[in-house]
Design an enzyme around this catalytic site. Structure first.
Site, PDB file in Angstrom:
ATOM      1  N   GLU A  68       0.986  -1.243  -0.223  1.00 29.64           N
ATOM      2  CA  GLU A  68      -0.123   0.052   0.051  1.00 29.64           C
ATOM      3  C   GLU A  68       0.782   1.383   0.112  1.00 29.64           C
ATOM      4  O   GLU A  68       0.761   1.995   0.832  1.00 29.64           O
ATOM      5  CB  GLU A  68      -0.973  -0.154   1.370  1.00 29.64           C
ATOM      6  CG  GLU A  68      -2.080  -1.090   1.157  1.00 29.64           C
ATOM      7  CD  GLU A  68      -3.213  -1.088   2.043  1.00 29.64           C
ATOM      8  OE1 GLU A  68      -3.104  -0.547   3.004  1.00 29.64           O
ATOM      9  OE2 GLU A  68      -4.001  -1.787   1.922  1.00 29.64           O
ATOM     10  N   GLU A 177      -4.638  -8.742  -1.116  1.00 32.21           N
ATOM     11  CA  GLU A 177      -5.043  -8.566   0.142  1.00 32.21           C
ATOM     12  C   GLU A 177      -6.512  -8.114   0.171  1.00 32.21           C
ATOM     13  O   GLU A 177      -6.835  -7.329  -0.530  1.00 32.21           O
ATOM     14  CB  GLU A 177      -4.292  -7.650   1.007  1.00 32.21           C
ATOM     15  CG  GLU A 177      -4.801  -7.366   2.313  1.00 32.21           C
ATOM     16  CD  GLU A 177      -4.139  -6.030   3.095  1.00 32.21           C
ATOM     17  OE1 GLU A 177      -2.979  -5.976   3.089  1.00 32.21           O
ATOM     18  OE2 GLU A 177      -4.979  -5.384   3.534  1.00 32.21           O
TER      19      GLU A 177
END
Length: 326
Positions: A68, A177
């Site tokens: 991220e 994810e």
């Protein structure tokens, strides 16, 4: 037992933050960027980690550049612009992995679908950087139907996955994810439906693998060092000695138990809006079709494959896997 041996796990590793001394903020949490003068040293961390995992009997299959890279959060992170990620891969991480003889796949982005096309376009435009990259990793977050933080216009952007494929059909796509945020969500049927919708749409958009974030958590959705409690397919209540299988566990199983490694996707279409589907041919010649019905109405259907027709049904709020043996 006496069953077939399971295929080996393909392990994907994703760094969350370099050591604080390598970042311009001096800490591992709450954002911050990798110092330019630390890029070469940080690249060697990936190599050392992969070699140590291999020595421990847990060889890695792939690495992502950064978990991220646009998320400034209370937990560990490191921010990268597209240009910073591109340059780090081209000038440091790519060459370090290439000279290590580890044969690891390298994935960029590893963040949500909303910005994945822009990131892939910027990095793949550099031929030298793109040569080191196996594909693009992404996460599922950004759906205002299930989360409180996304823009109300929606940031789930399923179609961006296919657009990245169209941009570089020679590269690969991996969903790395997914979890339901804000607690354990014990017993919620809609949780499994969210998983199935996402898996079907991602697979139909050229995704080759789909990874949940947590296999097992406790009954609170933890433990978590910053209180970021989430759901998991399996929840454990140690105080009452209970193992709680959630709807996501069973919905995931409709795919993972039947679509085998090496399967090839088949074109699959439905004639009713309430039926979402995907289909694959396994290496042994068996054909798998998964049908999701998230509506409160049951639907009769005919399953048609290669001239063969079978009557079936999709009960309301259900998922069904059809298996045709060779």
């Amino acid at each position: 037992g006496g069953g077939d041996a399971a295929p080996p796990l393909a392990l994907v590793a994703s760094p969350w933050s370099p050591p604080g001394w390598m970042k311009d903020t001096g800490r591992m949490t709450d954002g911050g960027r990798l110092k330019p003068e630390c890029r070469a040293a940080w690249a060697q961390f990936y190599v050392r980690f992969a070699k140590d995992m291999e020595a421990a009997g847990l060889p890695l299959w792939a690495l992502t550049v950064q978990n991220e890279p646009m998320a400034k959060t209370p937990w560990e992170n490191c921010l990268y612009t597209a240009e910073e990620e591109r340059d780090f891969v081209r000038d440091h991480l790519g060459p370090a992995l290439a000279s290590s003889c580890l044969d690891l796949k390298l994935l960029i982005w590893d963040h949500n679908r909303d910005e994945m096309f822009a990131r892939a376009r910027a990095i793949y435009a550099d031929r030298e950087a793109a040569a080191y990259i196996w594909g693009t990793a992404f996460h599922w977050y950004g759906d205002p139907r299930h989360e409180s933080w996304p823009d109300k216009g929606g940031q789930v952007c399923f179609d961006n996955v296919a657009k990245v494929h169209d941009l570089r059909p020679d590269k690969h796509l991996l969903m790395t994810e997914a979890c339901q945020e804000r607690g354990a969500h014990k017993g919620e049927w809609s949780l499994g439906e969210r998983y199935a919708e996402s898996i079907i749409r991602d697979l139909n958009n050229w995704t080759e693998g789909w990874i949940d974030w947590n296999l097992v958590l406790d009954e609170t959705g933890g433990p978590n060092h910053v209180g970021n409690l989430c759901s998991a397919p399996i929840l454990v209540d140690p105080e009452h000695d209970l193992v709680l299988f959630q709807s996501s566990y069973y919905y995931i199983g409709h795919f993972s138990r039947f679509i085998r490694p090496g399967a090839r996707r088949l074109l699959c279409a439905a004639s009713r809006d309430n039926l979402e589907s995907t289909a694959f041919e396994n290496p042994d010649g068996s054909i798998v079709a998964v049908v999701l019905n998230r509506r409160d109405v049951s639907t009769s259907l005919q399953l048609e494959i290669s001239g063969r027709v079978a009557a079936a049904s999709a009960p309301k709020r259900s998922i069904t896997t059809f298996l045709l043996r060779p």
